[in-house]
Structure formats: C-alpha cells, structure tokens
Design an enzyme around this catalytic site. Structure first.
Site, PDB file in Angstrom:
ATOM      1  N   CYS A  23      -0.532  -7.670  -6.370  1.00  0.00           N
ATOM      2  CA  CYS A  23      -0.563  -7.640  -4.906  1.00  0.00           C
ATOM      3  C   CYS A  23      -1.574  -6.592  -4.403  1.00  0.00           C
ATOM      4  O   CYS A  23      -1.401  -5.403  -4.648  1.00  0.00           O
ATOM      5  CB  CYS A  23       0.855  -7.334  -4.418  1.00  0.00           C
ATOM      6  SG  CYS A  23       0.996  -6.794  -2.716  1.00  0.00           S
ATOM      7  N   CYS A  26      -0.129  -3.953  -2.066  1.00  0.00           N
ATOM      8  CA  CYS A  26       0.711  -3.023  -2.838  1.00  0.00           C
ATOM      9  C   CYS A  26      -0.160  -1.939  -3.470  1.00  0.00           C
ATOM     10  O   CYS A  26       0.227  -0.771  -3.525  1.00  0.00           O
ATOM     11  CB  CYS A  26       1.468  -3.765  -3.938  1.00  0.00           C
ATOM     12  SG  CYS A  26       2.625  -4.998  -3.325  1.00  0.00           S
TER      13      CYS A  26
END
Length: 98
Positions: A23, A26
């Site tokens: 991600c 993230c």
C-alpha cells in the site's frame, strides 16, 4: 489475538496502524508514525499491524481499507480513521487520552 488484547488493555493509549506492505499511502505513513512515536515519547505506544499477516485481527476490527488508524485505551476503541493523517492530527488525538 490474545497478545493484541493484552497490548490494547493498557492504561497508556495505543495507536494502532493497520497497514499493508503493498500500500503506497501506508508507506507514506511510516515516517509520520515514527515522528509521532518520537514526539509522544512514553506517554503512548505506536504499533503497526500488517493486515496480510493478521487477517483474523483485521476482520475482527472490520479493517476494509489501509491505512486504518485506531487508538485504544483500557481495551476500548477510542478513535478510528482511515487514510493518510498528519503527525499533528495523530498527536492531538493521542493527547486526549494521555
């Protein structure tokens, strides 16, 4: 799962980052969380949970998007948000429980 319950049962607030290695947002949160951990010191804990390695935990807390950030204290969910957040937002939220 039991270790997680012990972790969030602390009097000290615990900021949990549910993330995934694949991600992009993230990955953007990583330096932000390091800054929060440094600034907040021992008043709170910052913990990262990889959703791919902790599917059951992610399911229990209904994590549908990453990053999802939660603050727990005494085993109780106090705050939750999804998406990239600034260090200031996270620190302001943590200070409510310190």
């Amino acid at each position: 799962m039991e270790k997680f319950k012990d972790l969030i049962s602390s009097e000290k607030p615990v900021l949990v980052d549910f993330f995934a290695t694949w991600c992009g947002p993230c990955q953007m949160m990583h330096p932000v969380l390091e800054e929060v951990a440094k600034n907040i010191g021992d008043k709170a804990r910052v913990v990262k949970i990889d959703i791919d390695k902790n599917r059951e935990l992610s399911s229990v807390y209904n994590v549908r998007s990453v990053p999802t950030l939660m603050i727990f204290q005494n085993g109780e969910l106090k705050w939750r948000v999804s998406g990239v957040q600034s260090a200031k937002v996270l620190e302001d939220e943590l200070h409510k429980y310190c």
